[in-house]
Scaffold this motif. Structure first.
Motif, PDB file in Angstrom:
ATOM      1  N   LEU A 159      37.979  47.827  47.700  1.00  0.00           N
ATOM      2  CA  LEU A 159      38.261  47.063  46.487  1.00  0.00           C
ATOM      3  C   LEU A 159      38.451  45.602  46.889  1.00  0.00           C
ATOM      4  O   LEU A 159      38.927  45.315  47.983  1.00  0.00           O
ATOM      5  N   THR A 172      41.807  42.885  43.203  1.00  0.00           N
ATOM      6  CA  THR A 172      41.730  44.085  42.365  1.00  0.00           C
ATOM      7  C   THR A 172      42.732  45.123  42.856  1.00  0.00           C
ATOM      8  O   THR A 172      42.797  45.409  44.047  1.00  0.00           O
ATOM      9  N   GLY A 205      44.484  49.104  42.513  1.00  0.00           N
ATOM     10  CA  GLY A 205      44.082  50.439  42.097  1.00  0.00           C
ATOM     11  C   GLY A 205      43.640  51.413  43.155  1.00  0.00           C
ATOM     12  O   GLY A 205      43.895  51.252  44.349  1.00  0.00           O
ATOM     13  N   LYS A 232      33.657  56.588  38.815  1.00  0.00           N
ATOM     14  CA  LYS A 232      34.585  55.478  39.078  1.00  0.00           C
ATOM     15  C   LYS A 232      34.899  54.744  37.776  1.00  0.00           C
ATOM     16  O   LYS A 232      33.997  54.228  37.123  1.00  0.00           O
ATOM     17  N   TYR A 233      36.182  54.714  37.427  1.00  0.00           N
ATOM     18  CA  TYR A 233      36.608  54.073  36.184  1.00  0.00           C
ATOM     19  C   TYR A 233      37.592  52.936  36.489  1.00  0.00           C
ATOM     20  O   TYR A 233      38.480  53.093  37.334  1.00  0.00           O
ATOM     21  N   TYR A 234      37.434  51.842  35.766  1.00  0.00           N
ATOM     22  CA  TYR A 234      38.304  50.672  35.918  1.00  0.00           C
ATOM     23  C   TYR A 234      38.798  50.254  34.535  1.00  0.00           C
ATOM     24  O   TYR A 234      38.194  50.607  33.525  1.00  0.00           O
ATOM     25  N   GLY A 274      40.166  46.443  32.618  1.00  0.00           N
ATOM     26  CA  GLY A 274      40.257  45.010  32.883  1.00  0.00           C
ATOM     27  C   GLY A 274      40.527  44.226  31.611  1.00  0.00           C
ATOM     28  O   GLY A 274      40.273  44.700  30.496  1.00  0.00           O
ATOM     29  N   GLN A 326      37.659  49.247  29.164  1.00  0.00           N
ATOM     30  CA  GLN A 326      37.513  50.266  30.203  1.00  0.00           C
ATOM     31  C   GLN A 326      36.075  50.187  30.713  1.00  0.00           C
ATOM     32  O   GLN A 326      35.144  49.971  29.940  1.00  0.00           O
ATOM     33  N   LEU A 330      41.731  42.953  36.946  1.00  0.00           N
ATOM     34  CA  LEU A 330      40.924  44.162  37.113  1.00  0.00           C
ATOM     35  C   LEU A 330      41.696  45.208  37.917  1.00  0.00           C
ATOM     36  O   LEU A 330      42.311  44.886  38.936  1.00  0.00           O
ATOM     37  N   HIS A 331      41.623  46.463  37.453  1.00  0.00           N
ATOM     38  CA  HIS A 331      42.357  47.567  38.094  1.00  0.00           C
ATOM     39  C   HIS A 331      41.463  48.804  38.168  1.00  0.00           C
ATOM     40  O   HIS A 331      40.891  49.231  37.162  1.00  0.00           O
ATOM     41  N   ALA A 332      41.333  49.361  39.372  1.00  0.00           N
ATOM     42  CA  ALA A 332      40.580  50.608  39.563  1.00  0.00           C
ATOM     43  C   ALA A 332      41.491  51.757  39.154  1.00  0.00           C
ATOM     44  O   ALA A 332      42.477  52.042  39.828  1.00  0.00           O
ATOM     45  N   GLN A 333      41.158  52.394  38.032  1.00  0.00           N
ATOM     46  CA  GLN A 333      42.118  53.312  37.410  1.00  0.00           C
ATOM     47  C   GLN A 333      41.950  54.768  37.822  1.00  0.00           C
ATOM     48  O   GLN A 333      42.928  55.503  37.964  1.00  0.00           O
TER      49      GLN A 333
END
Length: 239
Positions: free
Chosen positions: A54, A58, A60, A85-87, A89, A142, A203-206
């Motif tokens: 990442l 960012t 997550g 892969k879901y983020y 932001g 998302q 931004l965040h990798a959820q």
């Protein structure tokens, strides 16, 4: 310097899943002056293998393998796009299309190292987005990425004219303060200047969904960090 110790979401004998805090490198950079998440894990576990990464800002979910066989398997799964892969932001403005798939190839700039560009000769890149909430000046989205290009979501959102907030490379890089969206905002008598709520790329990798070598399925999520949660709370209050 990041002071928090990374939160472990899941761990077994073969891999470890971490909620990476913002501001921490995933792996050592070229200069090697700063501690990275990988080095922190190496200090604790010894052998650690990079599966994906990442961006520094960012936050997550990120996976590291503990052995070479798992590393090979998971790296291949990312390559084959079998990992979901879901983020989430926060972007600038209101998007006319509330759901869209962006397909635009990406490659590195030949002029500025580390800057990625949309280019017909680049590598294919596919990003789905869906608008979750709208706040006028900002929107909460998302994302699902089907490819793993460097800075993919950041480049694609710049391309459609709605860059991620606070993004220095692809947006205006300006930290978000309450006064930027709340009318008649006044500093409290104890404050000399207003502090930003969010001062890094929003931004965040959820979430990650994948299957391990034994065929076991995982659906793992990382909680959004405090800075993004605080900004969303303020936007909901003031929109």
């Amino acid at each position: 310097m990041v002071k928090v110790s990374p939160e472990i979401i899941f761990e077994n004998d073969h891999f470890i899943v971490i909620n990476k805090p913002p501001g921490l490198l995933s792996i050592p950079d070229r200069e090697g002056k700063e501690i990275s998440l990988k080095q922190m894990l190496q200090q604790k576990y010894g052998e650690i293998y990079t599966v994906h990464r990442l961006d520094r800002e960012t936050s997550g979910i990120i996976v590291f393998a503990k052995d070479s066989e798992t590393h090979k398997f998971l790296s291949q799964a990312f390559e084959d796009r079998t990992v979901e892969k879901y983020y989430v932001g926060i972007v600038s403005g209101t998007l006319p299309e509330k759901q869209k798939t962006i397909e635009a190839s990406i490659r590195e700039s030949t002029v500025k190292r580390g800057l990625m560009l949309i280019h017909k000769n680049g590598k294919p890149a596919i990003t789905d987005y869906e608008v979750v909430e709208e706040f006028g000046k900002f929107s909460f989205l998302q994302f699902r990425i089907h490819t793993g290009r460097t800075h993919q979501i950041r480049v694609h959102m710049q391309y459609v004219g709605h860059p991620l907030v606070c993004d220095e490379l692809y947006g205006d890089g300006i930290p978000v303060k309450i006064s930027s969206f709340k009318r008649n905002y006044k500093l409290s008598k104890y404050e000399e200047e207003e502090k930003p709520i969010l001062a890094r790329t929003g931004l965040h990798a959820q979430r990650l969904r994948f299957t391990d070598m034994l065929g076991k399925e995982y659906d793992l999520q990382a909680e959004m960090p405090k800075d993004m949660r605080a900004l969303l709370q303020q936007l909901r209050k003031n929109s």
